[in-house]
Design an enzyme around this catalytic site. Structure first.
Site, PDB file in Angstrom:
ATOM      1  N   SER B 128     -12.288 -12.152  -1.438  1.00 52.50           N
ATOM      2  CA  SER B 128     -11.229 -11.262  -1.915  1.00 52.50           C
ATOM      3  C   SER B 128      -9.834 -11.811  -1.661  1.00 52.50           C
ATOM      4  O   SER B 128      -8.863 -11.279  -2.179  1.00 52.50           O
ATOM      5  CB  SER B 128     -11.389  -9.891  -1.249  1.00 52.50           C
ATOM      6  OG  SER B 128     -11.166  -9.994   0.132  1.00 52.50           O
ATOM      7  N   LYS B 165      -7.624  -7.700   4.066  1.00 53.64           N
ATOM      8  CA  LYS B 165      -6.805  -7.540   2.865  1.00 53.64           C
ATOM      9  C   LYS B 165      -5.332  -7.641   3.261  1.00 53.64           C
ATOM     10  O   LYS B 165      -4.987  -7.584   4.437  1.00 53.64           O
ATOM     11  CB  LYS B 165      -7.012  -6.146   2.248  1.00 53.64           C
ATOM     12  CG  LYS B 165      -8.422  -5.852   1.756  1.00 53.64           C
ATOM     13  CD  LYS B 165      -8.713  -6.555   0.430  1.00 53.64           C
ATOM     14  CE  LYS B 165     -10.066  -6.128  -0.122  1.00 53.64           C
ATOM     15  NZ  LYS B 165     -11.166  -6.620   0.725  1.00 53.64           N
TER      16      LYS B 165
END
Lengths: 208, 208
Positions: B128, B165
């Site tokens: 990600s 993230k």
DNA sequence: TGACATAGTGCTCATTTGTTCACTATATTG
DNA sequence: CAATATAGTGAACAAATGAGCACTATGTCA
């Protein structure tokens, strides 16, 4: 988990750490007292004893200058590490590891390098390899070698210019392929002044 | 060029270096004497004085334990390494650095960490964050902290799930933003079971 | 063969450094 | 309000450590 230390203890710990980094040896109680304008070494000793008890310091009794920091339950000490020279620039004609090219060293866990102990570090300039997870400013570790395998990321010289690209051979032609859509692959013509310096075996990035 | 040193001086220099590496502080004259079975500290002092004169050592007068090695005309900048625990998984409810979570350790140059000494390593699972140069399989170094600054790359728990993230706050809402077009940002609702574990301060990748 | 360099001893002393005691001051907690 | 914790002082003393002198032994060199 370690006990909490007080603000004063944290200040003293930081001072000891900075002192060791700067001097190569730890401070005495009197030097710590001087730094914090304390008149009594006993006040310092109380803090040191608390830090030792809480697991942040080691100290030998009845010896001078033996404070050492403990990190992650281990005294700071050299494990199986290798010191890699960090090279400022790769240029044609001169040995890469010539003394004047070496900007510093970087210590890294020996296991990280596997069998590649004769290698060097190089700061990345440019963004041609960002899709391979190599950003500008990263430190790459280069294993010197004169030939490459298809798909390896290499550092090479084209004339006097150093470049880092993916090495691709197709239809008997050599391509140096960037991993960034902004750039095109370089085709190496047969008569071109081209040489491979080495391959990338590791990448390091700090966000500090 | 430095003057040559005698065999005995070289032995003593090596002993000092090993002693510093092992202990984190240098030896006294008496400790050197003990090592070489010398009865007199004056004999040691003669050797030390010669090494200082020849530029191989520094020493403070009238202070204990202040020997430091000189390399390339500079005192060896103490670059100790720190061993970072590498954590296998981050899970809710239990201390991250619980012994059973630690898969190993990783040694890295202390200068790489700056002030962040109490940190841990974590293997990256998933893709990600590839546009931020963080690939699956990389080792990231996490500085534990419970709050984040806009734009930092963090490791957090959402319920029982750990995620890495970019932390973004807009219009009083928290977003966990991937750096891969394949994924969408996660919006953190107010009543959600969400906590920040720490921020990413470094990345390591090996191509072995 | 003598001068010099290297390597060391035995010993004393000066200084640095660590240890400890009995005390005070302030903040926190139950 | 008393007990406890934290932070410190002033002082004395013990131990560690560095400094230095006059000496010996051995090897090298001119």
């Amino acid at each position: 988990m370690k006990e909490e230390i007080t603000d004063r203890q944290k200040e003293i710990l930081n001072f000891i750490q900075d002192y060791v980094d700067f001097n190569g040896f730890p401070p005495t109680y009197r030097e710590i007292a001087k730094q914090f304008n304390l008149a009594s070494t006993f006040g310092v000793k109380r803090h040191i004893d608390a830090l030792v008890k809480k697991g942040f310091l080691n100290n030998a009794n009845n010896s001078s200058r033996t404070l050492s920091l403990v990190v992650n339950n281990n005294p700071i000490q050299k494990g199986p590490v290798v010191e890699i020279p960090v090279v400022g620039r790769v240029a044609a004609g001169q040995p890469i590891l010539a003394q004047e090219n070496i900007e510093g060293t970087f210590s890294i866990d020996k296991s990280f390098l596997g069998n590649h102990l004769q290698c060097f570090g190089l700061k990345v300039r440019g963004d041609s390899m960002i899709n391979a997870g190599i950003l500008e400013g990263d430190l790459v570790i280069i294993q010197p070698q004169k030939e490459a395998v298809n798909g390896e990321i290499i550092v090479a010289l084209i004339g006097d210019d150093a470049t880092m690209k993916k090495y691709v051979v197709e239809e008997n032609k050599i391509f140096l392929v960037p991993e960034n859509e902004k750039y095109k692959a370089i085709v190496i013509e047969n008569d071109e002044d081209f040489s491979i310096i080495g391959k990338v075996i590791g990448v390091f990035r700090s966000y500090n």
